[in-house]
Design a protein around this motif. Sequence first.
Motif, short mmCIF file in Angstrom:
data_model
loop_
_atom_site.label_atom_id
_atom_site.label_comp_id
_atom_site.label_asym_id
_atom_site.label_seq_id
_atom_site.Cartn_x
_atom_site.Cartn_y
_atom_site.Cartn_z
N VAL B 11 22.11 103.84 -7.90
CA VAL B 11 22.91 102.78 -8.52
C VAL B 11 23.77 103.33 -9.65
O VAL B 11 24.32 102.57 -10.44
CB VAL B 11 22.03 101.61 -9.01
CG1 VAL B 11 21.28 100.97 -7.84
CG2 VAL B 11 21.05 102.06 -10.09
N GLY B 12 23.88 104.65 -9.73
CA GLY B 12 24.85 105.24 -10.65
C GLY B 12 24.37 105.50 -12.07
O GLY B 12 25.17 105.51 -12.99
N HIS B 13 23.07 105.73 -12.26
CA HIS B 13 22.61 106.11 -13.60
C HIS B 13 23.20 107.46 -14.02
O HIS B 13 23.35 107.72 -15.21
CB HIS B 13 21.08 106.21 -13.64
CG HIS B 13 20.37 104.89 -13.57
ND1 HIS B 13 20.19 104.09 -14.67
CD2 HIS B 13 19.79 104.24 -12.53
CE1 HIS B 13 19.51 103.00 -14.32
NE2 HIS B 13 19.26 103.06 -13.03
N ALA B 14 23.43 108.32 -13.03
CA ALA B 14 24.04 109.65 -13.27
C ALA B 14 23.14 110.60 -14.04
O ALA B 14 23.59 111.61 -14.57
CB ALA B 14 25.39 109.50 -13.99
N ARG B 15 21.86 110.32 -14.11
CA ARG B 15 20.95 111.20 -14.84
C ARG B 15 20.77 112.52 -14.11
O ARG B 15 20.64 113.58 -14.73
CB ARG B 15 19.59 110.53 -15.07
CG ARG B 15 19.62 109.28 -15.93
CD ARG B 15 20.28 109.50 -17.25
NE ARG B 15 19.60 110.50 -18.06
CZ ARG B 15 20.16 111.17 -19.05
NH1 ARG B 15 21.43 110.99 -19.35
NH2 ARG B 15 19.48 112.06 -19.73
N LEU B 26 28.36 114.05 -8.44
CA LEU B 26 28.65 112.64 -8.24
C LEU B 26 30.02 112.43 -7.59
O LEU B 26 30.90 113.27 -7.72
CB LEU B 26 28.63 111.91 -9.60
CG LEU B 26 27.37 112.09 -10.44
CD1 LEU B 26 27.52 111.34 -11.76
CD2 LEU B 26 26.14 111.61 -9.68
N ASP B 28 33.53 109.77 -7.09
CA ASP B 28 34.44 109.18 -8.08
C ASP B 28 33.89 107.91 -8.71
O ASP B 28 34.33 107.49 -9.79
CB ASP B 28 35.80 108.86 -7.43
CG ASP B 28 36.58 110.13 -7.12
OD1 ASP B 28 36.18 111.20 -7.63
OD2 ASP B 28 37.57 110.06 -6.38
N ASP B 29 32.95 107.26 -8.05
CA ASP B 29 32.32 106.06 -8.62
C ASP B 29 31.23 106.42 -9.62
O ASP B 29 30.67 105.54 -10.27
CB ASP B 29 31.66 105.21 -7.52
CG ASP B 29 32.70 104.54 -6.63
OD1 ASP B 29 33.89 104.57 -6.99
OD2 ASP B 29 32.31 103.99 -5.58
N GLY B 30 30.88 107.72 -9.68
CA GLY B 30 29.76 108.12 -10.52
C GLY B 30 28.43 107.95 -9.82
O GLY B 30 27.39 107.86 -10.46
N TYR B 31 28.43 107.89 -8.48
CA TYR B 31 27.21 107.73 -7.70
C TYR B 31 26.91 109.02 -6.94
O TYR B 31 27.81 109.81 -6.64
CB TYR B 31 27.37 106.56 -6.70
CG TYR B 31 27.22 105.18 -7.31
CD1 TYR B 31 27.96 104.82 -8.44
CD2 TYR B 31 26.35 104.24 -6.76
CE1 TYR B 31 27.83 103.55 -9.01
CE2 TYR B 31 26.22 102.96 -7.32
CZ TYR B 31 26.96 102.64 -8.45
OH TYR B 31 26.83 101.38 -8.99
N GLU B 56 15.60 105.31 -10.60
CA GLU B 56 15.37 104.56 -9.36
C GLU B 56 14.47 105.31 -8.39
O GLU B 56 14.15 104.79 -7.32
CB GLU B 56 16.71 104.25 -8.68
CG GLU B 56 17.77 103.62 -9.57
CD GLU B 56 17.40 102.20 -9.99
OE1 GLU B 56 16.74 101.50 -9.21
OE2 GLU B 56 17.79 101.80 -11.11
#
Lengths: 411, 72
Positions: B11-15, B26, B28-31, B56
């Motif tokens: 869901v795009g936490h990007a951790r 990632l 372009d959406d950061g996913y 997640e």
Amino acid sequence: MPNAADKGPLPEVPSHVPAELVEWFDFKSDEGFHADPHHRLEELRRKRTVFFTPFSRGLTGLGTWVFTRGKDLRAILQDPETFASSGIRPFGKAIGDTWSLIPIDVDPPMHAKYRQILNPLFSPASIKPLEEAIAGRASELTAPLRESSGCEFMESFARPFPVSIFLELFGLPIAEMWHLVELNKQIIGGAPDRQVVAIKTLRDYLRGELASRRAAPRNDIISQIIRASVDGRSFNDDELMGLSFTLFLAGLDTVTSTLSYVFRYLAEHPIQQGRLREDQELVPHAVEELLRSFNVITTGRRATRDVDFGGVHIKEGDNIALPVSLISRDPEEFADPDTVDFDRSPNRHAAFGNGIHRCLGSHLARRELLAAVREWTTHMPPYVLSPSSAPRSSGASVVSLNELRLSWSKQ
Amino acid sequence: MRFRVKENACVGHARCATVAPEVYVLDDDGYLRMQPTVVPAGLEQSALRGARACPERAIVLEDHDSAPSEGR
């Protein structure tokens, strides 16, 4: 049962809720919650894995289930089909309007269409170029403080700082700042009648800005949203209002309230503060751990059907309150959850929620928190909590310290 | 060692990409929407740290000769 003498009639307990599951816990006025929200939630967790409080938490007027185990909270947030997010934050409805908060108050499949447009605008890569502006705003706010020997941190920094970033995103002049700080305060914590006035005032303000961006687009985020299309059409007026209102609401008080607990912690822990002064590389880890330790949000969901979950029977339409702090401090998942450990790894906390509604602004919020902590550990002298200061919290869905008096020795 | 992303779980936490940028990239959406990928030799620890950073539990690491783990 609580003493009802000074609170008027108690709310009713719905007939499907067994009496033994009722806990008269009022997010809005619980004494322990406002003395120490994080530990009060822990206390409730030790007592129950789930309970029902008949007290309403927000604008819906309904009581709510509260789950306390991290895995239950995460499972609910990860199941938007059963536990919807729409219809429980009726800000537009409260003033007789038809817009709703986008994307938080929207369910699949529409939710994904909005996020598809918004995600790239708020991705880590898109936020990175704002780093310098964010650091600049932090520095502008501390400049006048450097001449003094203390401040009330909420008024001097925690409230204006995220507002100044919102102005940046919207391409608005900094002169608007104090007006918007005040509006935000009224919308979040004001008495109901003043809240309504403030929602209307903000709506009118945003409506004016949207109209002027539509007439003369710029390079700011709001202009980009106006230019975007969803389902092959432009956003309509209600959608633009819902989006703008959410960006305002979601991005301001959450950062303000997180800053309040982060800075109280650093003020009360000079050794930890000193570690950051000596080693700026440690700041991102510290921010992550402080995010974990001081979650400020209790989000909400609504059951879309009758469902047995976590040992209770939930009826369609029931509200569910989810204090994400209980995920981030769950002893099943985090060793010594009450200890702030800058070196904690792994650290998969839930400060920004779980599931499809993961805070859209999380990457921006992190940059803001990083900039704030960096600013105050590089350009400001070591600060402590002012003597005789005993900060208290308020708020229901978002808790925050009311005030935080810091002092330091003038350099 | 191989990693894959559970369907619809990111869901795009990007951790992951913050903790282990050399493994997780990632879009372009950061996913994280990478296909199942073999972890380059020497980056196994990074891959594990990145998977463990995911709020997640979306990243599954699989050894060729053992059961899948979720970076626990």
